[in-house]
Write a protein that holds these residues in place. Structure first.
Motif, PDB file in Angstrom:
ATOM      1  N   GLY A   1      -9.237   6.354   5.591  1.00  0.00           N
ATOM      2  CA  GLY A   1     -10.211   7.433   5.712  1.00  0.00           C
ATOM      3  C   GLY A   1      -9.731   8.605   6.527  1.00  0.00           C
ATOM      4  O   GLY A   1     -10.530   9.276   7.188  1.00  0.00           O
ATOM      5  N   ILE A   2      -8.420   8.880   6.495  1.00  0.00           N
ATOM      6  CA  ILE A   2      -7.861  10.006   7.234  1.00  0.00           C
ATOM      7  C   ILE A   2      -7.244  10.988   6.255  1.00  0.00           C
ATOM      8  O   ILE A   2      -7.017  10.669   5.089  1.00  0.00           O
ATOM      9  N   GLU A   3      -7.008  12.197   6.727  1.00  0.00           N
ATOM     10  CA  GLU A   3      -6.418  13.229   5.878  1.00  0.00           C
ATOM     11  C   GLU A   3      -4.942  12.917   5.634  1.00  0.00           C
ATOM     12  O   GLU A   3      -4.200  12.572   6.561  1.00  0.00           O
ATOM     13  N   TYR A   4      -4.517  13.054   4.383  1.00  0.00           N
ATOM     14  CA  TYR A   4      -3.136  12.738   4.024  1.00  0.00           C
ATOM     15  C   TYR A   4      -2.185  13.810   4.544  1.00  0.00           C
ATOM     16  O   TYR A   4      -2.500  15.007   4.540  1.00  0.00           O
ATOM     17  N   SER A   5      -1.023  13.360   4.994  1.00  0.00           N
ATOM     18  CA  SER A   5       0.031  14.263   5.455  1.00  0.00           C
ATOM     19  C   SER A   5       1.373  13.640   5.101  1.00  0.00           C
ATOM     20  O   SER A   5       1.540  12.410   5.177  1.00  0.00           O
TER      21      SER A   5
ATOM     22  N   ILE B   1       0.861  -1.192   0.000  1.00  0.00           N
ATOM     23  CA  ILE B   1       0.000   0.000   0.000  1.00  0.00           C
ATOM     24  C   ILE B   1       0.889   1.231   0.000  1.00  0.00           C
ATOM     25  O   ILE B   1       1.666   1.441   0.940  1.00  0.00           O
ATOM     26  N   PRO B   2       0.844   2.070  -1.036  1.00  0.00           N
ATOM     27  CA  PRO B   2       1.730   3.242  -1.088  1.00  0.00           C
ATOM     28  C   PRO B   2       1.338   4.278  -0.044  1.00  0.00           C
ATOM     29  O   PRO B   2       0.171   4.406   0.346  1.00  0.00           O
ATOM     30  N   LEU B   3       2.335   5.025   0.395  1.00  0.00           N
ATOM     31  CA  LEU B   3       2.125   6.093   1.383  1.00  0.00           C
ATOM     32  C   LEU B   3       2.104   7.440   0.671  1.00  0.00           C
ATOM     33  O   LEU B   3       2.927   8.319   0.909  1.00  0.00           O
ATOM     34  N   ASP B   4       1.129   7.615  -0.237  1.00  0.00           N
ATOM     35  CA  ASP B   4       1.026   8.853  -0.992  1.00  0.00           C
ATOM     36  C   ASP B   4      -0.404   9.362  -0.919  1.00  0.00           C
ATOM     37  O   ASP B   4      -1.248   8.834  -0.172  1.00  0.00           O
ATOM     38  N   ASN B   5      -0.684  10.360  -1.740  1.00  0.00           N
ATOM     39  CA  ASN B   5      -1.990  11.027  -1.703  1.00  0.00           C
ATOM     40  C   ASN B   5      -2.956  10.469  -2.742  1.00  0.00           C
ATOM     41  O   ASN B   5      -3.962  11.110  -3.056  1.00  0.00           O
ATOM     42  N   SER B   6      -2.672   9.285  -3.285  1.00  0.00           N
ATOM     43  CA  SER B   6      -3.546   8.713  -4.304  1.00  0.00           C
ATOM     44  C   SER B   6      -4.752   8.034  -3.664  1.00  0.00           C
ATOM     45  O   SER B   6      -4.843   7.892  -2.437  1.00  0.00           O
ATOM     46  N   ASP B   7      -5.674   7.597  -4.524  1.00  0.00           N
ATOM     47  CA  ASP B   7      -6.869   6.905  -4.021  1.00  0.00           C
ATOM     48  C   ASP B   7      -6.535   5.534  -3.448  1.00  0.00           C
ATOM     49  O   ASP B   7      -7.312   4.988  -2.652  1.00  0.00           O
ATOM     50  N   ASP B   8      -5.391   4.979  -3.878  1.00  0.00           N
ATOM     51  CA  ASP B   8      -4.965   3.679  -3.361  1.00  0.00           C
ATOM     52  C   ASP B   8      -4.003   3.808  -2.192  1.00  0.00           C
ATOM     53  O   ASP B   8      -3.467   2.797  -1.722  1.00  0.00           O
TER      54      ASP B   8
END
Length: 439
Positions: free
Chosen positions: A260-264, A246-253
């Motif tokens: 379901g949390i805000e990306y940082s 699972i990538p740690l980026d701002n994509s949908d995946d």
């Protein structure tokens, strides 16, 4: 007739000796600091060499050495040749043992809470990741130097092998970090075995010279093999680690979207922090377990006396090779993490200075002491940042601190040379077993 009293001559002689020692130390400091502090040179805008003097600061340093020498000698005379039991009261000794018993769990709990306490402070999180990286490197080198007693000045070579192994496999074949991590450790262990074979009959200074040459050979190969390693340009675009796919980026995946949390961007830093912490704890756990096995006891026997180790029937060839391979494997793990954290590596990151720094961490912490290595890494890496405002005096301060530690604590902050396995009580031997022909 009574002999004249000589009580007045003794203090005078003592004062003269103190002043003589202080004067010699101040003269040595003057010679050493003259070019380091007193005179500074720099290339001017026209290309010519310009210089300026700082005699006031030089005089202050020399005066500090003069006064410090007198103070140290007075303290030595005041304390006298007493033992530890007389110098430290029993109550203080019990308090120190109590603190030492709970210091390691307290540090572990604090380390686990660092991302929570300093969540919004990126600088502290990056510094903590760097400290944990050097803790892992120190624990890996501690296997070779602290347990087996083999002086290794080329440990950075295995660090580089692990980093370039992950970088090349990930960029050329698209393999994930979790697949490349064990491969990087295996390749580094393989090179550790290759280093071990030529040095089987070497010890001491000769062993240090060969390991130093091995580290430089690896660095020069990396620089000149441009088709594979990129040469001085290094390797860029190294993939970042994922949370088991699972990538740690701002994509949908990404992980933030799935949770379901805000990306940082701090999420990736915290993940890297716990990743290097897990790798460091794994290194510590494996090292402690190995020390209790026959191979660990063989390392300790080799460290104490190689001749006696051979006389006991221990295969020193296997013992040395396993020590080099184990330490190199942990260095390869740390190198793979370094590559994925930076996203870019080059030969400038794997110089002899890195080997010297890791070796200093092991020696200052106490060879064979896991807690001491961790404390030394925290002091040296964190202390560099603490004294960053001193600029040119930073290395001077740390050099003086290392000299003082080696004088007052020659076995490191936490010296640990006790064997892992020993008899707690004496055992009686039957007289029949010690007769001629039976014992």
């Amino acid at each position: 007739m009574t002999a004249p009293s000589t009580n007045t001559a003794k203090p005078a002689t003592g004062i003269l000796a103190l002043l003589k020692t202080a004067f010699v130390n101040a003269l040595i400091a003057l010679v050493l600091f003259s070019l380091m502090v007193g005179v500074r040179t720099e290339a001017g805008s026209d290309g010519q060499l310009t210089y300026w003097t700082r005699f006031g600061e030089l005089a202050s340093l020399v005066a500090a050495v003069f006064g410090g020498s007198i103070v140290i000698d007075l303290l030595r005379q005041w304390i006298g040749p007493t033992g530890t039991e007389k110098l430290i009261p029993p109550a203080v000794q019990s308090g120190m043992s109590f603190v030492g018993r709970y210091l390691a769990p307290a540090l572990l709990i604090f380390t686990l809470l660092v991302p929570v306490i300093f969540y919004d402070q990126r600088y502290i999180l990056d510094l903590a990741i760097l400290v944990l990286t050097y803790v892992m490197l120190g624990w890996g080198l501690n296997v070779v130097v602290g347990l087996a007693g083999l002086l290794d000045l080329g440990y950075v070579a295995f660090y580089a092998v692990g980093a370039y192994s992950y970088a090349l496999l990930a960029t050329n074949f698209g393999w994930s970090f979790w697949v490349c991590l064990p491969l990087a450790g295996i390749l580094a262990a393989f090179w550790g075995v290759l280093l071990g074979f030529p040095v089987l009959r070497l010890r001491g200074d000769y062993l240090a010279i060969v390991t130093l040459a091995f580290g430089e050979i690896i660095r020069l190969v990396i620089i000149n093999w441009q088709e594979l390693t990129g040469g001085p340009n290094g390797v860029s675009g190294i993939p970042r680690p994922s949370f088991f796919g699972i990538p740690l980026d701002n994509s949908d995946d990404g992980l933030a979207a799935k949770l379901g949390i805000e990306y940082s961007t701090t999420h990736r830093i915290i993940f890297l922090f716990y990743l290097i912490l897990a790798l460091a704890l794994l290194t510590n756990w494996v090292t402690i377990r190995l020390r209790r096995l026959p191979i660990g006891r063989a390392w300790e026997a080799l460290r104490e006396d190689e001749v006696a180790c051979r006389a006991l029937g221990i295969n020193t060839t296997t013992t040395k090779l396993t020590a080099f391979a184990t330490g190199a494997m942990f260095g390869g793990f740390a190198g793979a993490f370094f590559a994925t954290r930076q996203g870019f590596i080059s030969p400038e990151s794997f110089t002899f200075q890195e080997s010297a720094l890791v070796l200093a961490i092991v020696v200052l912490g106490g060879m064979g002491s896991q807690l001491g290595v961790a404390l030394a890494a925290l002091a040296m890496i964190g202390g560099f940042e603490l004294f960053r405002s001193l600029e040119t005096y930073r290395m001077l301060v740390f050099g003086m601190a290392m000299v003082l530690i080696m004088i007052w604590r020659p076995r490191g902050l936490i010296g640990h040379r006790a064997p892992t396995v020993y008899l707690t009580q004496a055992q009686a031997i039957s007289s029949d077993l010690v007769k001629e022909g039976h014992g």
